[in-house]
Design a protein around this motif. Structure first.
Motif, PDB file in Angstrom:
ATOM      1  N   GLY A  42       0.821  -1.217   0.000  1.00 42.68           N
ATOM      2  CA  GLY A  42       0.000   0.000   0.000  1.00 42.68           C
ATOM      3  C   GLY A  42       0.845   1.252   0.000  1.00 42.68           C
ATOM      4  O   GLY A  42       2.075   1.205  -0.111  1.00 42.68           O
ATOM      5  N   ARG A  43       0.178   2.393   0.145  1.00 40.28           N
ATOM      6  CA  ARG A  43       0.876   3.681   0.075  1.00 40.28           C
ATOM      7  C   ARG A  43       1.723   3.968   1.300  1.00 40.28           C
ATOM      8  O   ARG A  43       2.663   4.733   1.253  1.00 40.28           O
ATOM      9  CB  ARG A  43      -0.157   4.803  -0.089  1.00 40.28           C
ATOM     10  N   TYR A  44       1.341   3.409   2.434  1.00 40.05           N
ATOM     11  CA  TYR A  44       2.140   3.681   3.636  1.00 40.05           C
ATOM     12  C   TYR A  44       2.290   2.437   4.500  1.00 40.05           C
ATOM     13  O   TYR A  44       2.530   2.514   5.696  1.00 40.05           O
ATOM     14  CB  TYR A  44       1.521   4.821   4.450  1.00 40.05           C
ATOM     15  N   TYR A 427      -1.467   7.473  16.688  1.00 43.83           N
ATOM     16  CA  TYR A 427      -1.358   8.760  16.007  1.00 43.83           C
ATOM     17  C   TYR A 427      -0.190   9.573  16.576  1.00 43.83           C
ATOM     18  O   TYR A 427      -0.217   9.966  17.748  1.00 43.83           O
ATOM     19  CB  TYR A 427      -2.634   9.582  16.179  1.00 43.83           C
ATOM     20  N   ASP A 428       0.794   9.836  15.718  1.00 40.57           N
ATOM     21  CA  ASP A 428       1.871  10.764  16.063  1.00 40.57           C
ATOM     22  C   ASP A 428       1.516  12.078  15.369  1.00 40.57           C
ATOM     23  O   ASP A 428       1.771  12.254  14.176  1.00 40.57           O
ATOM     24  CB  ASP A 428       3.199  10.191  15.560  1.00 40.57           C
ATOM     25  N   LYS A 450       2.186  11.556  11.412  1.00 36.36           N
ATOM     26  CA  LYS A 450       3.342  10.843  10.871  1.00 36.36           C
ATOM     27  C   LYS A 450       2.890   9.453  10.418  1.00 36.36           C
ATOM     28  O   LYS A 450       2.156   8.768  11.127  1.00 36.36           O
ATOM     29  CB  LYS A 450       4.421  10.720  11.954  1.00 36.36           C
ATOM     30  N   LEU A 451       3.321   9.056   9.220  1.00 38.59           N
ATOM     31  CA  LEU A 451       2.961   7.740   8.696  1.00 38.59           C
ATOM     32  C   LEU A 451       3.753   6.656   9.423  1.00 38.59           C
ATOM     33  O   LEU A 451       4.858   6.924   9.875  1.00 38.59           O
ATOM     34  CB  LEU A 451       3.236   7.694   7.190  1.00 38.59           C
ATOM     35  N   PRO A 452       3.219   5.456   9.567  1.00 39.79           N
ATOM     36  CA  PRO A 452       1.951   5.009   9.008  1.00 39.79           C
ATOM     37  C   PRO A 452       0.755   5.451   9.838  1.00 39.79           C
ATOM     38  O   PRO A 452       0.889   5.672  11.040  1.00 39.79           O
ATOM     39  CB  PRO A 452       2.076   3.477   9.073  1.00 39.79           C
TER      40      PRO A 452
END
Ligand code: COA
Ligand code: AMP
Length: 635
Positions: A42-44, A427-428, A450-452
């Motif tokens: 996937g994207r992240y 969640y960062d 910040k990902l992911p």
């Protein structure tokens, strides 16, 4: 009790995979692997990449199998029709299986899409769960959207079936859904094979032979025949649903939600954020057409073994501003979740809370608010009246659950009025300047994650992976752009100040002003237009459209303005609440031709503003101010 928040958040930070792996123990999986997170998918990256599960099984079957068959799963309370109904876990499973059999008979299979266009009736939740049972990807469309919006979603999701009701009921009017659906199918290029209609006695629908079916009758037949259908195994990463939300253009974004991560995150939130125990009654007074309705009317309470309330009514006028208290008392609700606008509406009707005293609210432990900024005045009124913790929490359709909140289940943190408190594990949250540099405490900037992203948050947009990247990930590499602006203070508390795009928030509903501009621009007399959100005491914001007419426009401004209001209602729907169209000679612009929407909003809201250095002609701002005054808008 001292809050365990910091310890828990730190444990997530130290070992995100370990944290979510242990949260995943609360879910019944068909199969698991050692890999909790795959950074290369996937994207992240991707949560629980090869795990298998079924969301409906986790919401219903396991509770029936393990001690809750007779517990109410869903209570339907409809002051607008005067009806109530209770479904135990056993009964809800029976109904859902029957509906799933009907879908299966019509040839719907895993991976197919079904659009659900229904008001707040039990069949809406049954339809969602029946789809989940078979791995069919549902897309619920809010009833307040017009045929045109439904058509856009039909073309994007290409559903095999539409599951609908014959009508919705708003105060003072019955809305026939079938003509809207027929019109939408006519407008769309994609033609669904079948349309299942639940006939409500308030208004029956005409069914088109061959394509349309009577949902209630088929479901009843399946129950009478004792038909069952097993949950279909899906991968954790397979989509559970698509939920369209406003973007910056008229083309809505199809937020994709997966099965596995979604269950893990929602289940975690019920205990740790909402502080609710299995067996208790949880009420999200929202609509199944919005993300709050998906997550906290349908999925989370059922995953957790709670009783959920499906309320078909309004906070005021059905029949009065005491209806929320009546529902809480009648059904022993322990936690209520709604939008601040509902409380503003109640407070306006019953400022002293006289109606509250008429009900026994002793079971209620908390009120959660989200969907828009919770103004401290409303929060303080709610605390005073209800004498329970009032928790503001911030989230988005995209994330599917809370980003920043005050986790009651871990022990409430001190409240700072105006702040939804602190990031949840997963969640960062950071604040960056426009160039992507981190900003220090108390400095306004772009809120990014910040990902992911954590389990439950969107992996992509339906049919639009590139748009997903461009909209959310491209501007700040390595981060998800929330498109909200805000600050983080010295204690790590976040405050949301504004959107950084053209999304406005009207009565807790997210709307695109860009989408409204696209509609206004189609009017033959309109040369140019700009839509802004102006402050409103009840709904938070209201859309306000400015139009410049073509030089040959012959009819009166008033007539054209009325037509524009009608046009937006017809094309987007009543939910847009577009009631103010103002004709002006010119729009204020920068020298490079950019319309100064921000300054116009500041003028309309009576805020002091700085003359933009690049403004082409400052005199136009006075013209805007005069036009607003002429239309009775306080400047
Ligand atoms: N189907 C058809 N029309 C609908 C509809 C639906 N499901 N929901 C709303 N509408 C219509 C309303 O009837 C209204 O029409 P009108 O212009 O003819 O009056 C219009 O859409 C605007 O609706 P809304 O903005 O909701 O205003 P309202 O006056 O009906 O109610 C509140 C105001 C504050 C009571 C109401 O908005 C509310 O309860 N909001 C809570 C928001 C919420 O649940 N948000 C979800 C996130 S938690
Ligand atoms: P939606 O996707 O409809 O849930 O809308 C999400 C947007 O609503 C966010 O990006 C915010 O702009 C706004 N929002 C939601 N919750 C809050 C909150 N608690 N405080 C401030 N704004 C909020």
């Amino acid at each position: 009790m001292a809050s365990r928040y910091r310890e828990i958040y730190e444990s997530w930070k130290q070992d995100p995979s370990g944290f979510w792996e242990s949260a995943a123990d609360e879910i019944d999986w068909i199969s698991t692997t050692d890999k909790v997170f795959d950074p290369d998918q996937g994207r992240y990256g991707s949560w629980f990449p090869d795990w298998e599960c079924n969301t409906c099984y986790n919401c219903l079957d396991r509770h029936v199998e393990r001690g809750r068959p007779g517990q109410p799963a869903l209570i339907y309370d409809s002051p607008i029709t005067g009806k109530t109904a209770t479904y135990t876990y056993f009964e809800l499973l029976e109904e859902v299986e029957a509906l799933a059999c009907v879908l299966d008979d019509l040839g719907l299979r895993k991976g197919d899409r079904a659009i659900i266009y229904m008001p707040m009736i039990p069949q809406a939740v049954m339809a969602m769960l029946a789809c989940a049972r078979l791995g069919i990807i549902h897309s619920v469309v809010f009833g307040g959207f017009a045929a045109n919006e439904l058509a856009t979603r039909i073309d994007d999701a290409t559903p095999k079936a539409i599951i609908a009701a014959s009508c919705g009921i708003e105060p003072g009017r019955v809305i026939a859904y079938k003509p809207l659906i027929d019109r939408a199918i006519e407008l769309a290029s994609h033609k669904p094979e079948s349309c299942l209609v639940f006939q409500r006695e308030e208004q029956l629908a005409d069914l088109v032979a061959g394509r349309d079916h009577d949902l209630g009758a088929l479901q009843a037949d399946a129950i009478a025949a004792g038909r069952r259908i097993a949950p279909v195994p899906v991968r954790a990463t397979d989509p559970l649903y698509i939920l369209y939300t406003s973007g910056t253009t008229g083309q809505p974004k199809g937020v994709v939600r997966d099965n596995g991560g979604h269950m893990v995150a929602l289940k975690w939130s019920m205990k740790n954020l909402y502080d609710v125990q299995p067996g208790e009654v949880f009420w999200a007074a929202s609509d199944v057409g919005w993300v709050v309705g998906h997550s906290y009317i349908c999925y989370a309470p059922l995953l957790h073994g709670c009783t959920t309330i499906l309320f078909e009514g309004k906070p005021v006028g059905t029949p009065d501003a005491g209806v929320f208290w009546r529902v809480i008392a009648d059904h022993n609700v322990v936690s209520l979740f709604t939008a601040p606008t509902a409380f503003r509406a109640i407070r306006k009707e019953d400022p002293t809370g006289a109606l509250i005293g008429q009900y026994d609210l002793s079971q209620l432990r908390s009120l959660f608010l989200a969907g828009e900024r919770a103004d401290p005045e409303t929060v303080n009124w709610a605390i005073e009246q209800l004498q329970v913790p009032v928790i503001d929490h911030w989230w988005q359709t995209e994330t599917g659950w809370c980003i920043v909140g005050n986790p009651l289940g871990l022990g409430q943190l001190p409240v700072k009025p105006g702040s939804p408190t602190v990031p949840m594990p997963g969640y960062d949250v950071q604040v960056l300047d426009d160039a992507g540099h981190p900003l220090g405490p108390n400095t306004l900037g772009n809120i990014v994650i910040k990902l992911p992203l954590p389990p439950g948050a969107l992996p992509t947009l339906w049919n639009a992976d590139e748009r997903f990247f461009e909209s959310y990930l491209a501007d700040f590499p390595g981060y998800y752009k929330t498109a909200d602006a805000g600050i983080i203070d010295d204690d790590g508390y976040l405050s949301i100040m504004a959107r950084t795009d053209d999304i406005i928030n009207v009565a807790g509903h997210r709307l695109s002003t860009g989408g409204m501009e696209e509609v206004l621009a189609t009017h033959p007399d309109v040369a140019e237009c700009a839509v802004i959100g102006i402050a409103d005491k009840l709904k938070g914001q209201l859309p306000c459209g400015f139009v410049v007419l073509k030089s040959g426009a012959e009819r009166s401004h008033e007539d054209i303005e009325k037509e524009l209001v009608r046009l937006v209602r017809e094309k987007i729907g009543p939910v847009a609440a577009f009631k103010i169209a103002i004709t002006v000679d010119r729009l204020p612009k920068t020298r490079s031709g950019k319309i100064l929407r921000g300054t116009m909003r500041q003028i309309a809201d009576g805020e002091t503003y700085k003359m933009p250095a690049t403004i082409d002609d400052p005199a136009i701002l006075d013209e805007i101010s005069d036009a607003l005054k002429t239309h009775g808008i306080f400047v």
